[in-house]
Design an enzyme around this catalytic site. Structure first.
Site, short mmCIF file in Angstrom:
data_model
loop_
_atom_site.label_atom_id
_atom_site.label_comp_id
_atom_site.label_asym_id
_atom_site.label_seq_id
_atom_site.Cartn_x
_atom_site.Cartn_y
_atom_site.Cartn_z
N GLY A 60 0.84 -1.19 0.00
CA GLY A 60 0.00 0.00 0.00
C GLY A 60 0.88 1.23 0.00
O GLY A 60 2.11 1.12 0.08
N MET A 71 2.30 5.03 1.49
CA MET A 71 2.71 5.47 2.83
C MET A 71 1.46 5.90 3.61
O MET A 71 0.44 6.26 3.02
CB MET A 71 3.70 6.65 2.72
CG MET A 71 5.07 6.23 2.19
SD MET A 71 6.23 7.62 2.06
CE MET A 71 6.51 8.02 3.80
N LYS A 101 1.01 -0.07 7.12
CA LYS A 101 1.69 -1.33 6.79
C LYS A 101 2.55 -1.83 7.95
O LYS A 101 2.50 -3.00 8.32
CB LYS A 101 2.60 -1.15 5.54
CG LYS A 101 1.86 -0.75 4.28
CD LYS A 101 2.78 -0.71 3.07
CE LYS A 101 3.93 0.28 3.19
NZ LYS A 101 3.50 1.69 3.29
N THR A 102 3.36 -0.94 8.53
CA THR A 102 4.25 -1.34 9.62
C THR A 102 3.43 -1.73 10.85
O THR A 102 3.77 -2.69 11.54
CB THR A 102 5.26 -0.23 9.93
OG1 THR A 102 5.96 0.10 8.71
CG2 THR A 102 6.26 -0.65 10.97
N GLU A 128 9.92 -2.43 5.00
CA GLU A 128 10.56 -1.61 3.96
C GLU A 128 11.21 -2.49 2.88
O GLU A 128 12.33 -2.23 2.43
CB GLU A 128 11.62 -0.69 4.58
CG GLU A 128 11.10 0.19 5.70
CD GLU A 128 10.25 1.36 5.23
OE1 GLU A 128 9.93 1.45 4.02
OE2 GLU A 128 9.87 2.18 6.07
N CYS A 161 -5.17 9.81 -3.71
CA CYS A 161 -5.91 8.92 -4.60
C CYS A 161 -5.32 9.08 -6.00
O CYS A 161 -4.51 9.97 -6.25
CB CYS A 161 -7.40 9.24 -4.59
SG CYS A 161 -7.78 10.84 -5.34
P1 TMP Z 1 6.57 3.69 4.83
O1 TMP Z 1 6.04 2.83 3.74
O2 TMP Z 1 6.89 2.96 6.07
O3 TMP Z 1 5.72 4.89 5.08
O4 TMP Z 1 8.02 4.22 4.39
C1 TMP Z 1 8.37 4.43 3.07
C2 TMP Z 1 9.80 4.94 2.96
O5 TMP Z 1 10.16 4.95 1.56
C3 TMP Z 1 10.01 6.36 3.46
O6 TMP Z 1 11.28 6.44 4.08
C4 TMP Z 1 10.05 7.19 2.17
C5 TMP Z 1 10.63 6.22 1.17
N1 TMP Z 1 10.21 6.42 -0.22
C6 TMP Z 1 11.19 6.46 -1.23
O7 TMP Z 1 12.38 6.37 -0.94
N2 TMP Z 1 10.81 6.62 -2.53
C7 TMP Z 1 9.49 6.71 -2.90
O8 TMP Z 1 9.22 6.85 -4.10
C8 TMP Z 1 8.48 6.67 -1.86
C9 TMP Z 1 7.04 6.78 -2.22
C10 TMP Z 1 8.90 6.51 -0.55
MG MG Z 2 6.25 1.77 7.47
#
Ligand code: TMP
Ligand code: MG
Length: 192
Positions: A7, A9, A13-14, A86, A180
């Site tokens: 999904g 950010m 998810k975490t 991640e 969205c």
């Molecule tokens: P999260 O899924 O736990 O919210 O964290 C996603 C991590 O990935 C956050 O550190 C930001 C990073 N990220 C990228 O490096 N490139 C991307 O294109 C996106 C959408 C997130």
């Molecule tokens: Mg996360």
């Protein structure tokens, strides 16, 4: 068992990964969580959620060597359940490694972004989805319309990041928003 949680950010998810691992810990199973060292958000010894939850984790390099460490540690310690957060930051080697652990009876729960800020798939997560026994697709709330968000908007100084911006940029609310499909903006995206 290979369970994949994907999904955008801010979808939880975490939190979902921690919830599943914690249930098995209560059931007296040997559990552990791993995450790549690239994600330096908040602290280097835990996985963190956007709402302030954390859980102890082994930090491994986001490389083939890091993937090998996950396998070695899991087999050495006899973990029955592992979480890997991640997943998008690991190379494709993660896929075979986790598939093999699952085949040996380990419950593998892996979470990651299916799409980058451009709306394009992260290859490692794409391959994990193809091999999964169980998939959970979480969504977030679009910051523009309140609708269901399946995309992650990157913002640079409050403006949508261009298509040619680097793929990896560790960050949280200061650089990203859930959106969205209609409100996801990628200036310079090649039109198809
Ligand atoms: P999260 O899924 O736990 O919210 O964290 C996603 C991590 O990935 C956050 O550190 C930001 C990073 N990220 C990228 O490096 N490139 C991307 O294109 C996106 C959408 C997130
Ligand atoms: Mg996360």
């Amino acid at each position: 068992m290979l369970e994949v949680i994907v999904g955008p950010m801010f979808a939880g998810k975490t939190s979902e990964l921690i919830r599943r691992v914690e249930r098995d810990r209560y059931a007296k199973k040997r559990v552990s969580v791993f995450k790549p060292s690239l994600d330096t958000r908040y602290s280097a010894t835990h996985v963190h959620t956007h709402n302030g939850l954390s859980y102890p984790a082994y930090i491994v390099p986001a490389s083939k060597e890091g993937v090998e460490e996950i396998v070695e540690k899991t087999l050495e310690e006899g973990y029955e359940t592992i979480g890997v957060d991640e997943a998008q930051f690991f190379p494709l080697d993660l896929v075979d490694a986790l598939d093999t652990l699952a085949a040996r009876g380990v419950r593998v729960i892996v979470a990651g972004l299916n799409l980058d800020f451009r709306g394009e798939p992260f290859e490692t997560v794409k391959e994990l989805l193809a091999r999964a026994d169980h998939i959970t697709y979480l969504t977030a709330v679009c910051t523009v319309c309140g609708g269901e968000a399946t995309r992650t908007q990157r913002l640079i100084d409050g403006r949508p990041a261009p298509y040619d911006s680097p793929r990896i940029l560790v960050g949280g609310k200061e650089a990203y928003e859930a959106r969205c499909r209609r409100h996801h903006e990628v200036p310079g995206r090649p039109t198809s």
